[in-house]
Design an enzyme around this catalytic site. Structure first.
Site, PDB file in Angstrom:
ATOM      1  N   ILE A 170       2.603   2.732   2.486  1.00 57.22           N
ATOM      2  CA  ILE A 170       3.934   2.595   3.101  1.00 57.22           C
ATOM      3  C   ILE A 170       4.769   1.592   2.304  1.00 57.22           C
ATOM      4  CG2 ILE A 170       5.229   2.012   5.192  1.00 57.22           C
ATOM      5  CD1 ILE A 170       2.848   2.841   6.858  1.00 57.22           C
ATOM      6  N   GLY A 171       4.149   0.481   1.902  1.00 57.19           N
ATOM      7  CA  GLY A 171       4.886  -0.561   1.166  1.00 57.19           C
ATOM      8  C   GLY A 171       5.524  -0.004  -0.098  1.00 57.19           C
TER       9      GLY A 171
ATOM     10  N   GLY B 246       0.838  -1.203   0.000  1.00 60.85           N
ATOM     11  CA  GLY B 246       0.000   0.000   0.000  1.00 60.85           C
ATOM     12  C   GLY B 246       0.868   1.245   0.000  1.00 60.85           C
TER      13      GLY B 246
ATOM     14  N   HIS C  48       3.413   2.882  20.976  1.00 62.05           N
ATOM     15  CA  HIS C  48       3.202   3.811  19.860  1.00 62.05           C
ATOM     16  C   HIS C  48       1.733   4.226  19.881  1.00 62.05           C
ATOM     17  CE1 HIS C  48       3.818   5.663  16.028  1.00 62.05           C
ATOM     18  NE2 HIS C  48       3.077   4.817  15.347  1.00 62.05           N
TER      19      HIS C  48
ATOM     20  N   THR D 247       2.565  -2.390  10.981  1.00 59.24           N
ATOM     21  CA  THR D 247       1.101  -2.422  11.089  1.00 59.24           C
ATOM     22  C   THR D 247       0.649  -2.054  12.512  1.00 59.24           C
ATOM     23  OG1 THR D 247       1.013  -4.127   9.389  1.00 59.24           O
ATOM     24  CG2 THR D 247      -0.927  -3.906  10.799  1.00 59.24           C
TER      25      THR D 247
ATOM     26  N   ASN E 269      -6.528  -6.216  11.873  1.00 59.64           N
ATOM     27  CA  ASN E 269      -5.108  -6.418  11.611  1.00 59.64           C
ATOM     28  C   ASN E 269      -4.535  -7.639  12.330  1.00 59.64           C
ATOM     29  OD1 ASN E 269      -5.135  -4.346   9.833  1.00 59.64           O
ATOM     30  ND2 ASN E 269      -4.115  -2.842  11.149  1.00 59.64           N
TER      31      ASN E 269
ATOM     32  N   ASP F 156       1.324  -8.626  -1.774  1.00 59.06           N
ATOM     33  CA  ASP F 156       0.037  -8.060  -1.325  1.00 59.06           C
ATOM     34  C   ASP F 156      -1.072  -8.999  -1.795  1.00 59.06           C
ATOM     35  OD1 ASP F 156      -0.710  -4.807  -0.510  1.00 59.06           O
ATOM     36  OD2 ASP F 156      -2.350  -6.144  -1.081  1.00 59.06           O
TER      37      ASP F 156
HETATM   38  N1  APR Z   1      -1.834  -9.832   3.337  1.00 59.50           N
HETATM   39  C1  APR Z   1      -1.097  -8.967   2.595  1.00 59.50           C
HETATM   40  N2  APR Z   1      -1.471  -7.695   2.370  1.00 59.50           N
HETATM   41  C2  APR Z   1      -2.622  -7.286   2.898  1.00 59.50           C
HETATM   42  C3  APR Z   1      -3.435  -8.127   3.690  1.00 59.50           C
HETATM   43  C4  APR Z   1      -3.009  -9.473   3.883  1.00 59.50           C
HETATM   44  N3  APR Z   1      -3.713 -10.329   4.605  1.00 59.50           N
HETATM   45  N4  APR Z   1      -4.525  -7.418   4.083  1.00 59.50           N
HETATM   46  C5  APR Z   1      -4.398  -6.170   3.577  1.00 59.50           C
HETATM   47  N5  APR Z   1      -3.240  -6.095   2.859  1.00 59.50           N
HETATM   48  C6  APR Z   1      -2.702  -4.963   2.114  1.00 59.50           C
HETATM   49  C7  APR Z   1      -3.758  -4.118   1.417  1.00 59.50           C
HETATM   50  O1  APR Z   1      -4.163  -4.732   0.198  1.00 59.50           O
HETATM   51  C8  APR Z   1      -2.997  -2.813   1.193  1.00 59.50           C
HETATM   52  O2  APR Z   1      -2.368  -2.765  -0.075  1.00 59.50           O
HETATM   53  O3  APR Z   1      -2.062  -4.066   3.000  1.00 59.50           O
HETATM   54  C9  APR Z   1      -1.918  -2.828   2.300  1.00 59.50           C
HETATM   55  C10 APR Z   1      -2.060  -1.705   3.296  1.00 59.50           C
HETATM   56  O4  APR Z   1      -1.818  -0.531   2.625  1.00 59.50           O
HETATM   57  P1  APR Z   1      -2.535   0.860   2.971  1.00 59.50           P
HETATM   58  O5  APR Z   1      -3.988   0.611   3.157  1.00 59.50           O
HETATM   59  O6  APR Z   1      -2.114   1.837   1.932  1.00 59.50           O
HETATM   60  O7  APR Z   1      -1.952   1.235   4.400  1.00 59.50           O
HETATM   61  P2  APR Z   1      -0.552   1.936   4.746  1.00 59.50           P
HETATM   62  O8  APR Z   1      -0.749   3.405   4.791  1.00 59.50           O
HETATM   63  O9  APR Z   1       0.525   1.387   3.907  1.00 59.50           O
HETATM   64  O10 APR Z   1      -0.392   1.470   6.280  1.00 59.50           O
HETATM   65  C11 APR Z   1      -0.262   0.106   6.596  1.00 59.50           C
HETATM   66  O11 APR Z   1       0.881   0.560   8.649  1.00 59.50           O
HETATM   67  O12 APR Z   1       1.205   2.529   9.852  1.00 59.50           O
HETATM   68  C12 APR Z   1       0.451   1.365   9.720  1.00 59.50           C
HETATM   69  O13 APR Z   1      -1.674   2.068  10.587  1.00 59.50           O
HETATM   70  C13 APR Z   1      -0.977   1.695   9.422  1.00 59.50           C
HETATM   71  O14 APR Z   1      -1.752  -0.502   9.891  1.00 59.50           O
HETATM   72  C14 APR Z   1      -1.448   0.401   8.848  1.00 59.50           C
HETATM   73  C15 APR Z   1      -0.231  -0.114   8.088  1.00 59.50           C
END
Ligand code: APR
Length: 320
Positions: A14-15, A12, A176, A120, A96, A34
Site C-alpha cells: 500500500i505504501g 510495502g 471495517h 493498518t 500491529n 520503513d
Molecule cells: N515501522 C515501520 N514499518 C514497518 C514496521 C514498523 N514498526 N513494521 C512493519 N513495517 C513495514 C514492513 O516492513 C512492510 O514494508 O510495513 C510494511 C507493510 O507492508 P505490506 O506487508 O506490503 O502490507 P500492505 O499490503 O501494505 O498492508 C499494510 O494495511 O490494509 C492494511 O491489513 C493491511 O495491516 C496491513 C497494512
C-alpha cells in the site's frame, strides 16, 4: 510556497502505491519510511525515475529515520503486517499494536501537526491505539475504511446496473470488518435509492443482498485471490482521496473511522461514520438517522470494535 510534505509510514504494497498516486497527482513531496532497509529508498527512486515520463515534479525519498518525516503535513500509516488467506483482520491485532506504538511515538516527536490517516488493520482498533500512543488531537487522527468499503459497494452496484460508477453513491458505516454496515437506503443511482431501484425492477432483493455480502467480504475476496497479501490499489486510492480533501480543504463528505463523541450515542469512540474532511482534519461527524435494523447492525459493529479495543488494553498496560 513549498509543496506539502506527505510521510508514508510503511513502504510495502500500500505504501508504494500511495507514493506513486501522490506523485502522479502532485499532492506534495513524499517521504517513505520503513524499518526494512532499502525498500523505501528503492521504491522512492523507482517512482522518482517515472517523473520525467509521467511529468510530475514531486520529490521522493526513502528512510529508516523518523527525523526525516519532520514537519509532514500528512502521515499515512500502513506499517505492520497484512493478512494471509484464512486470517481475519483481527488476527493481526497483537503484532500491529506494537507497530502502532513505535509509529505513534515517531509521529508525536517529529510530525505532531500532521493529519494522520491510519490504514493498518484491524483498522478501528489500530486508529484508536495510534491516537492514544501519539497523543495528537482526535480530529487529526482518523482511519481509512469507509471510503474503501463504499468504493467496493459502488463498484459492484455499477456492474449490476450497467451504469457509470460516477453516478452510484453508497454508504458503508460501522467497523471495517465482518460487521460493517452497508446502508442500502442511503445508497443511490443518480439520487434514486436502492430500494426504489428494486421496485423499478432494476435488480432483485436477492441480488442486492448478495452484493451487500460481497461488499462485507470484499477484503477477503482479494486476499483469497492474491494468496500472498491483501488489497493495495483500492486501499491506497481511498486514502489518497482523504489526504487530498485535507490538503486542498475540499470538505469532502467521506466515511472514515473517526472519533465520535456525542453523536450516534457514543462517548469518545473510533468507528466508521460519515465525516467532513477539510483543513481542520475531521471537521464534522455527520449523524444520519437509522431505522431499527440499521441501528442494531451498527450497534453490533460498535460492540465488535469495543472488543478489539479491550483486547488492545489487555496487551499494552499503557493503554488503560
Ligand atoms: N515501522 C515501520 N514499518 C514497518 C514496521 C514498523 N514498526 N513494521 C512493519 N513495517 C513495514 C514492513 O516492513 C512492510 O514494508 O510495513 C510494511 C507493510 O507492508 P505490506 O506487508 O506490503 O502490507 P500492505 O499490503 O501494505 O498492508 C499494510 O494495511 O490494509 C492494511 O491489513 C493491511 O495491516 C496491513 C497494512
Amino acid at each position: 510556497m513549498a509543496r506539502p510534505k506527505i510521510a508514508l509510514i510503511g513502504a510495502g504494497q500500500i505504501g508504494g502505491t500511495l507514493a506513486h498516486l501522490a506523485a502522479l497527482k502532485e499532492l506534495g513531496d513524499v517521504v517513505l519510511f520503513d524499518i526494512a532497509e532499502g525498500i523505501p529508498e528503492g521504491k522512492a527512486l523507482d517512482i522518482a525515475e517515472s517523473g520525467p515520463s509521467a511529468k510530475f515534479d514531486a520529490a521522493m525519498s526513502g528512510t529508516q529515520d523518523y527525523a526525516d518525516i519532520a514537519g509532514a503535513d500528512v502521515c499515512i500509516v500502513t506499517a505492520g503486517v497484512a493478512r494471509k488467506p484464512g486470517m481475519s483482520r483481527d488476527d493481526l491485532l497483537g503484532i500491529n499494536l506494537k507497530v502502532m506504538k513505535s509509529v505513534g511515538e515517531g509521529i508525536a516527536q517529529h510530525a505532531p501537526d500532521a493529519f494522520v490517516i491510519c490504514i493498518t488493520n484491524p483498522l478501528d482498533a489500530m486508529v484508536w491505539a495510534l491516537r492514544e500512543f501519539s497523543g495528537l488531537p482526535h480530529e487529526k487522527v482518523c482511519g481509512m475504511a469507509g471510503v474503501l468499503d463504499s468504493a467496493r459497494f459502488r463498484h459492484f452496484l455499477a456492474s449490476e446496473f450497467d451504469v457509470s460508477m460516477k453516478d452510484v453513491t453508497a454508504f458503508v458505516l460501522g467497523g471495517h470488518g465482518d460487521t460493517m454496515v452497508p446502508l442500502v437506503r442511503y445508497s443511490t443511482v443518480a439520487g434514486i435509492p436502492l430500494p426504489d431501484l428494486v421496485k423499478m425492477g432494476w435488480t432483485t432483493q436477492e441480488k442486492l443482498d448478495a452484493i451487500v455480502q460481497r461488499t462485507r467480504d470484499g477484503g477477503a475476496e482479494i486476499v483469497g485471490l492474491l494468496k500472498t497479501g491483501s488489497a493495495f490499489y483500492a486501499p491506497a486510492t481511498s486514502a489518497i482521496e482523504m489526504a487530498e480533501s485535507y490538503l486542498k480543504d475540499q470538505k469532502r463528505v467521506l466515511p472514515c473511522a473517526a472519533y465520535v463523541d456525542g453523536a450516534y450515542g457514543l462517548d469518545g469512540f473510533y468507528v466508521g461514520v460519515p465525516t467532513v474532511i477539510g483543513a481542520g482534519g475531521v471537521e464534522r461527524v455527520v449523524e444520519i438517522s437509522m431505522n431499527k435494523d440499521e441501528q442494531s447492525m451498527f450497534d453490533s459493529s460498535v460492540e465488535a470494535v469495543k472488543g478489539l479495543v479491550q483486547a488492545c488494553k489487555g496487551i499494552d498496560d499503557s493503554l488503560k
